[in-house]
Design a protein around this motif. Structure first.
Motif, PDB file in Angstrom:
ATOM      1  N   ASN A 102       7.812   1.866  13.492  1.00  0.00           N
ATOM      2  CA  ASN A 102       9.140   2.329  13.926  1.00  0.00           C
ATOM      3  C   ASN A 102       9.781   3.144  12.802  1.00  0.00           C
ATOM      4  O   ASN A 102      10.943   2.964  12.468  1.00  0.00           O
ATOM      5  CB  ASN A 102      10.049   1.178  14.369  1.00  0.00           C
ATOM      6  CG  ASN A 102      10.433   0.237  13.251  1.00  0.00           C
ATOM      7  OD1 ASN A 102       9.581  -0.166  12.467  1.00  0.00           O
ATOM      8  ND2 ASN A 102      11.693  -0.116  13.169  1.00  0.00           N
ATOM      9  N   ALA A 110      11.157   6.737  11.137  1.00  0.00           N
ATOM     10  CA  ALA A 110      11.926   7.851  11.684  1.00  0.00           C
ATOM     11  C   ALA A 110      10.942   8.835  12.323  1.00  0.00           C
ATOM     12  O   ALA A 110       9.771   8.917  11.905  1.00  0.00           O
ATOM     13  CB  ALA A 110      12.696   8.523  10.559  1.00  0.00           C
ATOM     14  N   LYS A 136       1.117   7.271   0.830  1.00  0.00           N
ATOM     15  CA  LYS A 136       1.164   8.698   0.486  1.00  0.00           C
ATOM     16  C   LYS A 136       0.272   9.004  -0.725  1.00  0.00           C
ATOM     17  O   LYS A 136       0.118  10.145  -1.110  1.00  0.00           O
ATOM     18  CB  LYS A 136       2.611   9.111   0.192  1.00  0.00           C
ATOM     19  CG  LYS A 136       3.469   9.130   1.460  1.00  0.00           C
ATOM     20  CD  LYS A 136       4.881   9.538   1.151  1.00  0.00           C
ATOM     21  CE  LYS A 136       5.687   9.687   2.413  1.00  0.00           C
ATOM     22  NZ  LYS A 136       7.110   9.757   2.141  1.00  0.00           N
ATOM     23  N   LYS A 160      17.553   9.529  13.716  1.00  0.00           N
ATOM     24  CA  LYS A 160      17.360   8.160  13.242  1.00  0.00           C
ATOM     25  C   LYS A 160      18.363   7.285  13.987  1.00  0.00           C
ATOM     26  O   LYS A 160      19.501   7.697  14.213  1.00  0.00           O
ATOM     27  CB  LYS A 160      17.646   8.069  11.743  1.00  0.00           C
ATOM     28  CG  LYS A 160      16.592   8.740  10.886  1.00  0.00           C
ATOM     29  CD  LYS A 160      16.800   8.418   9.425  1.00  0.00           C
ATOM     30  CE  LYS A 160      15.653   9.015   8.616  1.00  0.00           C
ATOM     31  NZ  LYS A 160      15.728   8.665   7.198  1.00  0.00           N
ATOM     32  N   VAL A 161      17.962   6.115  14.358  1.00  0.00           N
ATOM     33  CA  VAL A 161      18.846   5.275  15.177  1.00  0.00           C
ATOM     34  C   VAL A 161      18.801   3.817  14.724  1.00  0.00           C
ATOM     35  O   VAL A 161      17.735   3.285  14.429  1.00  0.00           O
ATOM     36  CB  VAL A 161      18.417   5.372  16.667  1.00  0.00           C
ATOM     37  CG1 VAL A 161      19.104   4.313  17.508  1.00  0.00           C
ATOM     38  CG2 VAL A 161      18.750   6.759  17.223  1.00  0.00           C
ATOM     39  N   LEU A 214       0.848  -1.193   0.000  1.00  0.00           N
ATOM     40  CA  LEU A 214       0.000   0.000   0.000  1.00  0.00           C
ATOM     41  C   LEU A 214       0.883   1.242   0.000  1.00  0.00           C
ATOM     42  O   LEU A 214       1.769   1.367   0.842  1.00  0.00           O
ATOM     43  CB  LEU A 214      -0.867  -0.005   1.270  1.00  0.00           C
ATOM     44  CG  LEU A 214      -1.885   1.121   1.401  1.00  0.00           C
ATOM     45  CD1 LEU A 214      -3.032   0.917   0.423  1.00  0.00           C
ATOM     46  CD2 LEU A 214      -2.440   1.156   2.832  1.00  0.00           C
ATOM     47  N   ARG A 218       3.904  13.165   8.845  1.00  0.00           N
ATOM     48  CA  ARG A 218       4.023  13.632   7.449  1.00  0.00           C
ATOM     49  C   ARG A 218       3.084  12.858   6.527  1.00  0.00           C
ATOM     50  O   ARG A 218       2.595  13.374   5.538  1.00  0.00           O
ATOM     51  CB  ARG A 218       5.481  13.495   6.957  1.00  0.00           C
ATOM     52  CG  ARG A 218       6.433  14.503   7.586  1.00  0.00           C
ATOM     53  CD  ARG A 218       7.764  14.536   6.847  1.00  0.00           C
ATOM     54  NE  ARG A 218       8.574  13.365   7.059  1.00  0.00           N
ATOM     55  CZ  ARG A 218       9.351  13.147   8.129  1.00  0.00           C
ATOM     56  NH1 ARG A 218       9.403  14.062   9.090  1.00  0.00           N
ATOM     57  NH2 ARG A 218      10.061  12.050   8.252  1.00  0.00           N
TER      58      ARG A 218
END
Ligand code: COA
Length: 416
Positions: A96, A98, A75, A136-137, A72, A104
């Motif tokens: 999970n 960012a 956006k 970011k991690v 899907l 957004r």
């Protein structure tokens, strides 16, 4: 047999490792997990560390068992309409991305609550609220930022990351607990809630003994650390402790027969106070039982190198399994250093479902870890990971109740 989470539907917006670990656990416990992936692309791990060309990687398959895959584009206008319908039909959304990605997309917490007030929205982020919340991690960053790396390794060496994926899989496990607690609370309140598991917090939580030692340092040297016996001074922060045990019972990794050829021919040996007399007998030092320099744990602390050298002289005459066979009946805690090869071949782990062989239509048979938590009334059957978009039509029809014509239209729009 019913499953613990039968009837719970999860909208799985996770990728890479931390989030997928969580939703895989929920799927093993019986939840219907719908993994939403970008059309034509999917979870990035499908194509990472590929060992068989053209086939989903083991990285992906081992994190996404028992799930269904729906492609899907969230956006895309039509994609957003489908997603809204999914939010209304699911109990939990797990993500999970960012920081900020979901907002957004137009599916922040306010919008989710508007669509479905019973929805539990669970997130993994690298950091909790604070100066680094927008970062970011990945796994090793979390191990470093959570205190694990600064306390792992030898005191005179580099900080080290561990092989156990405590930042990703550790956080995923915690998130799954948060979700199940929120589901229970929803039974009473009728409301959903947000669940957040920051990776830094999860790693730090697992490093609690090191925070304990940080505070003990203010009251003097950490006498059970090897560096104390070696006369190396402590600095301001909890140091790396090599293979010293994190508890009050000193332990070390010691060589066994064949260590020169086999990198895993070692045993972990703990000089538990209660077992000391038996240890002295086993290693051929019965005189240490009554010698005041060796008889008590405080007396031994400055002599740990000498003590473990003597024990190692004995372990060097045995295999790691012989050490286990001799010490276990005497209640002397020891543990062989097991390789991944040995673990993969261990029959008892296959019998308990901790290691499982799975058949995949494209890659054939492979091994994976099964559920590490065993419920007597909710049996886990590990089934293969889905192909990209394998269940798109099925979910659109059965869960979202689109007609065949509507599904064709959605496909035409390019949203799935
Ligand atoms: N349809 C359309 N767009 C989609 C989509 C879908 N089905 N799924 C994802 N996307 C978009 C996201 O909306 C995002 O777009 P944006 O940047 O325009 O907002 C984009 O894909 C990429 O998402 P992102 O999460 O930024 O991926 P990344 O590959 O750049 O970063 C991580 C990966 C893991 C570093 C990051 O997601 C992260 O820090 N996550 C939180 C911590 C974490 O879980 N880390 C451990 C991972 S094991």
């Amino acid at each position: 047999m019913s499953k613990a989470l039968d009837g719970i539907r999860i909208l799985d917006f996770t990728h890479v490792q931390s989030g997928p670990t969580c939703t895989q656990l929920l799927a093993w416990l019986g939840a219907d997990v719908i993994k939403v992936e970008r059309p034509g692309v999917g979870d990035a791990t499908r194509k990472q560390l590929v060992d068989v060309e053209g086939v989903d990687s083991l990285y992906f398959t081992m994190l996404n068992h028992n799930k269904r895959s729906l492609t899907l584009n969230s956006k895309h206008e039509t994609g957003k309409q489908v997603l809204e319908r999914l939010v209304k039909k699911c109990d939990v959304l797990v993500e999970n991305f960012a920081p900020g990605a979901l907002d957004r997309m137009g599916f922040g917490w306010d919008r989710i609550q508007e669509l479905n007030p019973r929805m539990i929205m669970a997130s993994v982020k690298g950091f909790g609220p604070g100066p680094y919340e927008d970062c970011k991690v990945y796994e090793n960053v979390a191990q470093c930022a959570g205190g694990s790396a600064s306390t792992t390794g030898f005191h005179d060496g580099l900080p080290m990351v561990t092989g156990a994926q405590i930042g990703d899989s550790g956080t995923g496990l915690g998130l799954a607990l948060g979700i199940t607690a929120a589901l229970l609370q929803r039974e009473k309140t009728g409301r959903g809630q947000r669940v957040l598991a920051p990776m830094q917090d999860s790693v730090l939580n697992l490093c609690r003994v090191k925070l304990r030692d940080q505070q003990r340092l203010a009251h003097g040297p950490l006498t059970e650390y090897s560096q104390h016996g070696e006369g190396v001074e402590f600095g301001e922060a909890t140091p790396r402790a090599g293979n010293d045990s994190g508890g009050g019972q000193p332990g070390r990794i010691l060589k066994c027969i064949g260590w020169e050829r086999d990198p895993n021919s070692y045993t972990y040996f703990i000089t538990q106070a209660a077992a000391w007399p038996k240890i002295c007998e086993v290693i051929g030092k019965p005189e240490w039982k009554d010698n005041p320099d060796y008889a008590t744990p405080p007396a031994r602390l400055p002599r740990l190198n000498e003590v473990f050298d003597e024990i190692e002289k004995w372990t060097l005459t045995k295999t790691k399994y012989e050490v286990m066979d001799i010490c276990n009946p005497l209640d002397i805690p020891v543990g062989p250093i097991l390789s991944m090869k040995e673990l993969a071949d261990e029959p008892s782990l296959r019998e308990t479902g901790t290691i499982v062989e799975v058949d995949h239509p494209e890659r054939g048979k492979y091994l994976t870890v099964g559920c590490p938590i065993k419920l007597s009334d909710s049996k886990v059957e590990v089934t293969r990971s889905p192909l990209l978009g394998e269940h798109t039509d099925e979910i659109l029809a059965d869960v979202l109740e689109y007609s065949a014509d509507e599904i064709a239209e959605i496909r035409e729009s390019g949203a799935i």
